[in-house]
Design a protein around this motif. Sequence first.
Motif, mmCIF file in Angstrom:
data_model
loop_
_atom_site.group_PDB
_atom_site.id
_atom_site.type_symbol
_atom_site.label_atom_id
_atom_site.label_comp_id
_atom_site.label_asym_id
_atom_site.label_seq_id
_atom_site.Cartn_x
_atom_site.Cartn_y
_atom_site.Cartn_z
ATOM 1 N N GLY A 129 0.788 -1.225 0.000
ATOM 2 C CA GLY A 129 0.000 0.000 0.000
ATOM 3 C C GLY A 129 0.818 1.272 0.000
ATOM 4 O O GLY A 129 0.263 2.358 -0.157
ATOM 5 N N TYR A 130 2.119 1.166 0.179
ATOM 6 C CA TYR A 130 2.984 2.347 0.149
ATOM 7 C C TYR A 130 3.700 2.343 -1.199
ATOM 8 O O TYR A 130 4.522 1.476 -1.466
ATOM 9 N N GLU A 131 3.370 3.313 -2.037
ATOM 10 C CA GLU A 131 3.856 3.294 -3.414
ATOM 11 C C GLU A 131 4.755 4.465 -3.788
ATOM 12 O O GLU A 131 5.496 4.380 -4.745
ATOM 13 N N ARG A 132 4.689 5.566 -3.064
ATOM 14 C CA ARG A 132 5.444 6.760 -3.445
ATOM 15 C C ARG A 132 6.532 7.056 -2.415
ATOM 16 O O ARG A 132 6.262 7.160 -1.228
ATOM 17 N N PHE A 133 7.748 7.188 -2.931
ATOM 18 C CA PHE A 133 8.903 7.406 -2.068
ATOM 19 C C PHE A 133 9.801 8.479 -2.667
ATOM 20 O O PHE A 133 9.689 8.821 -3.840
ATOM 21 N N VAL A 134 10.705 8.978 -1.859
ATOM 22 C CA VAL A 134 11.726 9.909 -2.314
ATOM 23 C C VAL A 134 13.032 9.531 -1.621
ATOM 24 O O VAL A 134 13.027 9.052 -0.486
ATOM 25 N N LEU A 135 14.143 9.698 -2.339
ATOM 26 C CA LEU A 135 15.460 9.466 -1.736
ATOM 27 C C LEU A 135 15.919 10.755 -1.085
ATOM 28 O O LEU A 135 15.941 11.813 -1.719
ATOM 29 N N VAL A 136 16.285 10.654 0.179
ATOM 30 C CA VAL A 136 16.745 11.809 0.949
ATOM 31 C C VAL A 136 18.194 11.566 1.335
ATOM 32 O O VAL A 136 18.513 10.535 1.945
ATOM 33 N N GLU A 137 19.056 12.493 0.983
ATOM 34 C CA GLU A 137 20.472 12.397 1.342
ATOM 35 C C GLU A 137 20.598 12.515 2.853
ATOM 36 O O GLU A 137 20.039 13.419 3.460
ATOM 37 N N GLU A 138 21.320 11.586 3.476
ATOM 38 C CA GLU A 138 21.427 11.579 4.927
ATOM 39 C C GLU A 138 22.564 12.458 5.448
ATOM 40 O O GLU A 138 22.342 13.308 6.270
ATOM 41 N N LEU A 139 23.771 12.222 4.987
ATOM 42 C CA LEU A 139 24.921 12.904 5.565
ATOM 43 C C LEU A 139 25.599 13.874 4.609
ATOM 44 O O LEU A 139 26.584 14.501 4.968
ATOM 45 N N GLY A 140 25.112 13.961 3.394
ATOM 46 C CA GLY A 140 25.714 14.860 2.426
ATOM 47 C C GLY A 140 26.958 14.309 1.753
ATOM 48 O O GLY A 140 27.588 14.980 0.957
ATOM 49 N N ASP A 141 27.306 13.048 2.064
ATOM 50 C CA ASP A 141 28.502 12.460 1.453
ATOM 51 C C ASP A 141 28.162 11.479 0.330
ATOM 52 O O ASP A 141 29.046 10.905 -0.287
ATOM 53 N N GLY A 142 26.867 11.276 0.060
ATOM 54 C CA GLY A 142 26.448 10.411 -1.030
ATOM 55 C C GLY A 142 26.509 8.925 -0.735
ATOM 56 O O GLY A 142 26.218 8.118 -1.601
ATOM 57 N N VAL A 143 26.858 8.541 0.484
ATOM 58 C CA VAL A 143 27.002 7.117 0.793
ATOM 59 C C VAL A 143 25.652 6.495 1.148
ATOM 60 O O VAL A 143 25.262 5.492 0.564
ATOM 61 N N PHE A 144 24.940 7.075 2.084
ATOM 62 C CA PHE A 144 23.659 6.516 2.513
ATOM 63 C C PHE A 144 22.544 7.510 2.243
ATOM 64 O O PHE A 144 22.702 8.708 2.428
ATOM 65 N N ARG A 200 18.050 7.904 2.637
ATOM 66 C CA ARG A 200 16.852 7.376 3.282
ATOM 67 C C ARG A 200 15.784 7.292 2.203
ATOM 68 O O ARG A 200 15.506 8.268 1.510
ATOM 69 N N LEU A 201 15.208 6.108 2.028
ATOM 70 C CA LEU A 201 14.075 5.928 1.128
ATOM 71 C C LEU A 201 12.844 6.254 1.965
ATOM 72 O O LEU A 201 12.402 5.448 2.787
ATOM 73 N N GLN A 202 12.336 7.467 1.796
ATOM 74 C CA GLN A 202 11.271 8.015 2.626
ATOM 75 C C GLN A 202 9.934 7.876 1.925
ATOM 76 O O GLN A 202 9.779 8.305 0.784
ATOM 77 N N SER A 203 8.969 7.267 2.607
ATOM 78 C CA SER A 203 7.626 7.141 2.053
ATOM 79 C C SER A 203 6.947 8.504 2.033
ATOM 80 O O SER A 203 7.016 9.265 3.001
ATOM 81 N N LEU A 204 6.275 8.802 0.932
ATOM 82 C CA LEU A 204 5.451 10.001 0.860
ATOM 83 C C LEU A 204 4.013 9.694 1.251
ATOM 84 O O LEU A 204 3.209 10.595 1.430
ATOM 85 N N ASP A 205 3.699 8.400 1.371
ATOM 86 C CA ASP A 205 2.364 7.981 1.780
ATOM 87 C C ASP A 205 2.229 7.916 3.300
ATOM 88 O O ASP A 205 1.132 8.008 3.829
ATOM 89 N N ASP A 206 3.357 7.744 3.991
ATOM 90 C CA ASP A 206 3.373 7.685 5.454
ATOM 91 C C ASP A 206 4.702 8.256 5.936
ATOM 92 O O ASP A 206 5.745 7.610 5.788
ATOM 93 N N PRO A 207 4.714 9.450 6.500
ATOM 94 C CA PRO A 207 5.968 10.076 6.904
ATOM 95 C C PRO A 207 6.731 9.318 7.988
ATOM 96 O O PRO A 207 7.901 9.605 8.225
ATOM 97 N N ASP A 208 6.099 8.337 8.622
ATOM 98 C CA ASP A 208 6.788 7.546 9.640
ATOM 99 C C ASP A 208 7.503 6.334 9.053
ATOM 100 O O ASP A 208 8.175 5.606 9.784
ATOM 101 N N LEU A 209 7.366 6.110 7.743
ATOM 102 C CA LEU A 209 7.965 4.949 7.102
ATOM 103 C C LEU A 209 9.171 5.376 6.266
ATOM 104 O O LEU A 209 9.044 6.182 5.338
ATOM 105 N N ALA A 210 10.331 4.852 6.616
ATOM 106 C CA ALA A 210 11.558 5.129 5.863
ATOM 107 C C ALA A 210 12.539 4.003 6.124
ATOM 108 O O ALA A 210 12.438 3.290 7.122
#
Length: 148
Positions: A35-50, A52-62
Amino acid sequence: MTYPERPTRVREQQVSEVSADRVLEFPDGIPGFPGYERFVLVEELGDGVFQRLQSLDDPDLAMYVCSPWLFFPDYAPEVGPAEQEDLALQRAEDALVFCPVTIDPAAMRIYVNLLGPFVVNAETRRGRQLVLAGSDYPTRAPVDLTSA
């Protein structure tokens, strides 16, 4: 075009809209998160290594993800013909590939799931999580952080 969203906490800033060119669509959902279909990649530390695949359908899911080649340069996942067709992938260069990351704070270890990569068409932003059945890739490949 932007998608209006409920405010989502990303670091210390609130994000209320995400541009459509950043939205990753998983029409079949992600295993374990139906049921969670829309996500965005969020840069965590600014170094490009990790990221966060953040759900746009539920802000508590990443979940944390990374490019597998940062730690496993010989990684060569095979995307089957059905998945290539479903994602409209003509060439390997058309795909974004990233893998789920597990953090074990007690052992101070990080693991990458090489068996279940996410594959996304870079142009259409449509993706799915694959299970590389028949491969020897582990679900918990330990990461050597000194190689990043």
